[in-house]
Scaffold this active site. Structure first.
Site, PDB file in Angstrom:
ATOM      1  N   ARG A 110      33.136  40.917  78.772  1.00  0.00           N
ATOM      2  CA  ARG A 110      33.047  40.752  77.323  1.00  0.00           C
ATOM      3  C   ARG A 110      31.602  40.680  76.867  1.00  0.00           C
ATOM      4  O   ARG A 110      31.239  41.196  75.815  1.00  0.00           O
ATOM      5  CB  ARG A 110      33.799  39.473  76.949  1.00  0.00           C
ATOM      6  CG  ARG A 110      34.698  39.522  75.745  1.00  0.00           C
ATOM      7  CD  ARG A 110      35.603  40.683  75.697  1.00  0.00           C
ATOM      8  NE  ARG A 110      36.218  40.767  74.368  1.00  0.00           N
ATOM      9  CZ  ARG A 110      37.023  41.727  73.993  1.00  0.00           C
ATOM     10  NH1 ARG A 110      37.341  42.685  74.810  1.00  0.00           N
ATOM     11  NH2 ARG A 110      37.547  41.761  72.793  1.00  0.00           N
TER      12      ARG A 110
ATOM     13  N   HIS B 187      42.195  41.240  54.757  1.00  0.00           N
ATOM     14  CA  HIS B 187      43.373  40.670  55.436  1.00  0.00           C
ATOM     15  C   HIS B 187      44.611  40.912  54.567  1.00  0.00           C
ATOM     16  O   HIS B 187      44.573  40.676  53.365  1.00  0.00           O
ATOM     17  CB  HIS B 187      43.175  39.169  55.679  1.00  0.00           C
ATOM     18  CG  HIS B 187      44.315  38.556  56.425  1.00  0.00           C
ATOM     19  ND1 HIS B 187      44.459  38.714  57.792  1.00  0.00           N
ATOM     20  CD2 HIS B 187      45.370  37.837  56.001  1.00  0.00           C
ATOM     21  CE1 HIS B 187      45.578  38.092  58.168  1.00  0.00           C
ATOM     22  NE2 HIS B 187      46.133  37.550  57.105  1.00  0.00           N
TER      23      HIS B 187
END
Length: 198
Positions: free
Chosen positions: A66, A110
């Site tokens: 990551r 969103h």
């Protein structure tokens, strides 16, 4: 000119609304400098290419861990010195070092009226499934600034959308996109651009 970088994971319908807004002049004083996707097969990259915007893929699958992915992602952002980073259906958690560096300059769309149906695990169709399950009569979309939390940053703009009897999650998702997301995301970018002087 507001230099905008758009991050997207999938089809890029919100990206298309932004590209169309810039082309039509409804998003003023704005230049889309790059599109980044974490998914090499994202149709959003094709949309970018068709609009003459550079599209790059930074996929976590190409990095051992990551941390290396985050470094590559940050580099891909920094290379174009954006004034604003727009998360338009980007399903990757934004690294904290990026949030810190670009604080107050990252916005997200969103598909609900925050604080309803948001936070960890609420993305894509899951948001609309939850809204239908709960039986709400009104849902919508929210544009907000991004901070270290999930969907917790300050709200910039919201638009309500009616839930209809017998809606499926897919039908509701489509209506929220058409009536709210594709309206308020370009409007929010335009408002930020008009307050931006360089």
């Amino acid at each position: 000119m507001l230099r905008v970088l758009v991050c997207v994971s999938g089809g890029g319908t919100n990206l298309q609304a932004i590209l169309d807004g810039v082309a039509a002049g409804t998003i003023r004083n704005t230049e889309i400098v790059r599109v980044i996707s974490n998914n090499p097969g994202a149709y959003a990259l094709e949309r970018a290419k068709n609009a003459g915007v550079e599209g790059v893929c930074v996929s976590p699958k190409e990095y051992e861990n990551r941390e290396l992915f985050h470094e590559a992602f940050l580099k891909a952002v920094d290379e174009v010195s954006p004034d604003l980073i727009v998360l338009a259906g980007f399903l990757v958690v934004i690294p904290e070092m990026l949030i810190a560096k670009y604080r107050g300059r990252i916005i997200n769309i969103h598909p609900s009226l925050i604080p309803s149906f948001c936070g960890t695990g609420y993305y894509g169709l899951k948001v609309h499934e939850a809204a239908l399950e709960r039986g709400v009569k009104v849902t919508g979309a929210t544009v907000h600034y991004v901070d270290e939390g999930t969907d917790t940053g300050p709200i910039i703009m919201q638009k309500a959308v009616e839930v209809r009897e017998g809606d499926t999650p897919k039908e509701l998702q489509q209506r929220v996109m058409e009536e709210a997301e594709w309206v308020i995301l370009p409007a929010a970018i335009d408002a930020i651009a008009m307050n931006h002087t360089k």
